[in-house]
Each structure stands twice: as structure tokens, then as C-alpha cells.
Design a protein around this motif. Structure first.
Motif, PDB file in Angstrom:
ATOM      1  N   UNK A 431      32.859  56.296  39.821  1.00  0.00           N
ATOM      2  CA  UNK A 431      32.038  54.970  39.342  1.00  0.00           C
ATOM      3  C   UNK A 431      32.741  54.280  38.653  1.00  0.00           C
ATOM      4  N   UNK A 432      33.903  54.085  37.988  1.00  0.00           N
ATOM      5  CA  UNK A 432      34.978  54.031  37.174  1.00  0.00           C
ATOM      6  C   UNK A 432      35.404  52.025  38.082  1.00  0.00           C
ATOM      7  N   UNK A 433      35.687  53.328  39.401  1.00  0.00           N
ATOM      8  CA  UNK A 433      36.429  51.456  40.855  1.00  0.00           C
ATOM      9  C   UNK A 433      34.946  50.353  40.846  1.00  0.00           C
ATOM     10  N   UNK A 434      34.027  51.001  40.911  1.00  0.00           N
ATOM     11  CA  UNK A 434      32.755  50.351  41.333  1.00  0.00           C
ATOM     12  C   UNK A 434      33.067  49.037  40.208  1.00  0.00           C
ATOM     13  N   UNK A 435      32.780  49.345  38.840  1.00  0.00           N
ATOM     14  CA  UNK A 435      32.261  48.637  37.474  1.00  0.00           C
ATOM     15  C   UNK A 435      33.810  47.654  36.995  1.00  0.00           C
ATOM     16  N   UNK A 436      35.038  48.515  37.712  1.00  0.00           N
ATOM     17  CA  UNK A 436      36.046  48.106  37.194  1.00  0.00           C
ATOM     18  C   UNK A 436      35.774  46.488  37.941  1.00  0.00           C
ATOM     19  N   UNK A 437      35.838  46.974  39.831  1.00  0.00           N
ATOM     20  CA  UNK A 437      35.719  46.059  40.523  1.00  0.00           C
ATOM     21  C   UNK A 437      34.779  44.761  40.030  1.00  0.00           C
ATOM     22  N   UNK A 438      33.021  45.413  39.875  1.00  0.00           N
ATOM     23  CA  UNK A 438      32.686  43.821  39.962  1.00  0.00           C
ATOM     24  C   UNK A 438      32.769  43.244  37.901  1.00  0.00           C
TER      25      UNK A 438
END
Length: 443
Positions: A431-438
Motif C-alpha cells: 500500500x505504501x508503495x502504491x500511494x507513494x508512487x502515485x
């Protein structure tokens, strides 16, 4: 600018009481042209900071008195407002309303956001011409520059460290945490010590071994110690979904959920105590907190010690601090620069360093002669001098290198789901990876 208007339009009303603090119609001046008497024009600078520590506010005011003595043509009117997100929201509103103070404090993790929006005065020529950056440690230069330009100067450095109550260690016959980074405890040694210092009465824990590791600010230092980070080296993508990060997250979670040596954060709220008071009263034996806490702890009348954080691979901490910046719309850039330069000077910095609130970011203050100017008996515990290489080699705080505060907010929300609820570690880093990359893709 439209994005800011939508995001904080509702905050403009909050900023109205503050607009009187910066009358930019006249550039915030009390101008008295001296005519032929050769005196400089009298200028009033509006300067704004936050009220977090009364001791810090007092030291700022003392410093400003000295600045005005040295610059009799400049009057500085200092105003404080509450810190944290409330401070930033009001400052954003004041910038939008063209009511920003001439000079102000700015959190390091909002600095690049303000630069991106052209809200800050470019002081690169002043810094270069006067050689101000030559005495700054590497991390201070890196955090103060954006595309090789200066829009502010880091005030000092602060860093996560490990505090402990010496009386508790003495009573238990346990060796103190190391101050020398070359002798830092391994994570296993740290956990074993925390177990020895955790005291139970039946099912009730009367004394916990440690508190503070779950705070993301402190957590990042341990992730760095394990060779990881929240972001890739080019800051273009998340690095959370890695083995290095997951190992640290699991180890920190185990302190409370498996080993039972660390309390939930709500213990502080329910007890009505601050973390420092819990260390003082023996509710916890060790406390992971920022180096700024030493000022308060040193005045609490108990034997406080400070050491380096436990390590996974190498002994590491990170460094950052608030910036001193000037508004891009100030009518008095030269006077604003003079104030920023003074706030970055050794003389100004020393009063807060000697009190334990700050750590120096001047190379000269880490020489043998320079250390003698600030290392203070009764404030800096025995062994503090051994920690100096730890601070001078501190890594830049990663959030201070980004221009999106939403990344920090989203990451914290996911960590809370992991530490305080039952979200799995794999789901958390995904989840962190997803929101940060966005968020990074939108920068």
C-alpha cells in the motif's frame, strides 16, 4: 496556485487575524528617509515562527535583540503561532493572500513545496558571495539547496537518539547504551536489554523497556541502518516494498506485540504524561526521541543519559531541521537576508546548542576548539562527545528532499494500520508503495 486555492480556501479565515502581522502594502516598513544625515533608512521586518517550546521562543527573542543592536536600522517584529500542520496551513494562506511575513520558519519537509510554488526568495547570490555555505556540514547543504540554489538555510540539525534513565539501569545492574557509534548495540542486544528492564506485576506492566520506535520519524533511521529507505536514491519511486524495510517494520512491531517491552501510544494519553515524564518517572527505561528533547530532559532533575540508536547493519541517524526563509514578495530582500544570515550564524546557533535544543550544523563547531564552545556540563550527558561523528555523518532526512507532504501523511496512515491494527506487513508495504508512487508521479 489554483491547487493551493482549492486545497486551503477554507483556511483563509484562520489566517485573517494574522494578516496584520505583515503589511506588505508598505513592505512591512516604518520608513523614515534620513535625508542628508547619512543614516540608513529604518526598516521593520515581520518575522514569524511557531510556539512549540517557550524556551525556544525565549532564545529567539534574545537573539533578535542582539541582531537589532548590530543592525540599528532594522527593527524585527517577531510573532509566533502554533506549530505543526496548523502553522503550515496558516503560512500557506498568508502566502496566497500576499500577506506572508518577510522572514519565517519553515519545516524542512515543506521547504521544497514552497520553492516549487515560487513562494520563497532566491538567496543564492547572497549565500555564494558571502561564503555562508562553506562552513555547513554536507547534509545541511543538501537540505538547503534545490537545483543548486538556496531559498533558505537550515537552522541547525536535529536527529533521533536513544535516551535512558540511568537510575533504572543502575538498579538493574545493566550496562548503559553506547554513545560511541562504533560500539552501537545490535538490534538483538537492544531487545535483550529492553527485556531485562521490563518489569511486570502479574499481567500488568509497571515498567517498559523502551518507547518511541513506532514513530515514523525514528523508524526511518532504523530502516537506513538496515540499508533501506522509503524512496529510491533518485527519489522517483518508493522503496518500501523491500526486504530491508520489512525486516525493520517487523522487528519494531515485535517489540510491543511479541516481546511486550514497549507500550502502546495511548498509554501516554491515558497517563497524562509526556514521553519525557514517563522516562523521568520510570514508566519506561529507554526513550527514542529527537535530539531536541535533551533541553527539556536536562532540566527534569533525574540522571538522563543519551546514546546512539541500536543498529541492524550500521549505526545511522538522519539529520534535518527547520529552515529560515524569506518571502519571495518581501520589499526588503537585503534586510531579510541579513536576518537569515544572522539566524544561521555561530553566535545565534550557540545559545540553542548549549541548551540542548539544537545540534550544530557548522563544521567549525565540530572541531576540538569548536566543541568546547557548546558542550555543556549539566546539559550534555557523559559520553555525548563520542556521538559527534554520528551527527556529522547523519544522512539527510528523506521527507525533506520531497515536495509532496501527502506522501508522509499516506505513509503514516498505512503504518498505523500495521502497528495499531492487524494489517499484514506485506499489505502495508504494498500500500505504501502504491500511494507513494502515485504521489511522486504527480510531482
Amino acid at each position: 496556485m489554483k491547487k493551493w486555492s482549492v486545497a486551503i480556501a477554507s483556511l483563509m479565515m484562520l489566517a485573517l487575524p494574522l494578516t496584520a502581522c505583515s503589511d506588505n502594502n508598505a513592505g512591512g516598513t516604518n520608513a523614515e528617509n534620513s535625508g542628508n544625515d547619512g543614516k540608513k533608512e529604518q526598516v521593520t521586518l515581520k518575522f514569524m515562527g511557531w510556539e512549540v517550546s517557550p524556551l525556544e521562543t525565549q532564545s529567539v527573542k534574545q537573539g533578535l535583540e542582539q541582531f537589532m543592536k548590530e543592525n540599528p536600522n532594522i527593527k524585527v517584529e517577531y510573532t509566533t503561532i502554533p506549530g505543526g500542520t496548523q502553522y503550515v496551513a496558516k503560512m500557506q494562506a498568508m502566502v496566497l493572500g500576499d500577506e506572508a511575513p518577510d522572514v519565517f520558519f519553515l519545516q524542512s519537509d515543506y521547504y521544497r513545496d514552497f520553492v516549487k510554488r515560487n513562494s520563497l526568495l532566491d538567496i543564492t547570490d547572497y549565500v555564494t558571495t558571502e561564503g555562508v555555505s562553506e562552513d555547513l556540514i554536507d547534509s545541511a547543504v543538501q537540505l538547503s539547496t534545490v537545483d543548486n540554489k538556496y531559498y533558505g538555510i537550515e537552522s541547525c540539525i536535529v536527529a533521533p537518539v536513544l535516551y535512558y534513565n540511568k537510575d533504572i539501569f543502575d538498579k538493574a545492574g545493566v550496562a548503559y547504551p553506547p554513545s560511541d557509534p562504533s560500539k552501537a548495540w545490535t538490534w538483538d542486544e537492544f531487545v535483550k536489554t529492553a527485556k531485562k528492564l521490563t518489569i511486570k506485576n502479574g499481567d500488568k506492566v509497571e515498567q517498559y523497556g523502551v518507547y518511541g520506535m513506532e514513530t515514523y520519524y525514528n523508524l526511518i533511521a532504523e530502516i537506513m541502518s538496515n540499508g533501506g529507505n522509503w524512496f529510491t536514491s533518485d527519489l522517483k519511486a518508493s522503496a518500501a516494498n523491500t526486504q530491508e524495510v520489512k525486516e525493520v517494520l517487523q522487528a519494531v512491531s515485535d517489540l510491543r506485540k511479541k516481546e511486550g517491552v514497549s507500550p502502546e501510544g495511548k498509554l501516554l494519553t491515558n497517563s497524562g504524561m509526556s514521553a519525557a515524564q514517563m522516562l523521568q518517572t520510570g514508566k519506561v527505561a529507554m526513550l527514542v526521541d529527537g535530539s531536541w528533547a535533551l533541553q527539556e530532559l536536562s532540566q527534569m532533575k533525574f540522571k538522563v543519559g543519551v546514546g546512539v540508536l541500536p543498529k541492524f547493519d550500521e549505526a545511522v541517524t538522519h539529520g534535518q531541521a527547520h529552515m529560515h526563509v524569506a518571502s519571495a514578495n518581501t520589499q526588503h530582500p537585503e534586510e531579510a537576508w541579513k536576518l537569515i544570515k544572522y539566524l544561521s550564524s555561530e553566535d545565534y546557533q550557540l545559545q540553542n546548542v548549549k541548551a540542548g535544543l539544537w545540534l550544530p550544523n557548522h563544521k567549525s563547531l565540530y572541531t576540538e576548539q569548536g566543541i568546547q564552545k557548546w558542550l555543556t556540563e549539566g546539559v550534555h550527558p557523559d559520553g555525548f562527545k563520542e556521538m559527534i561523528p554520528y551527527f556529522t555523518s547523519s544522512k539527510p532526512y528523506p521527507y525533506a528532499l520531497l515536495s509532496s507532504q501527502k506522501i508522509q501523511e499516506d505513509t503514516t496512515a498505512e503504518l498505523d494500520k500495521f502497528f495499531l491494527s492487524d494489517q499484514s506487513i506485506d499489505q502495508t508495504v504494498q500500500n505504501i508503495e502504491s500511494v507513494v508512487n502515485k504521489s511522486l508521479a504527480r510531482q
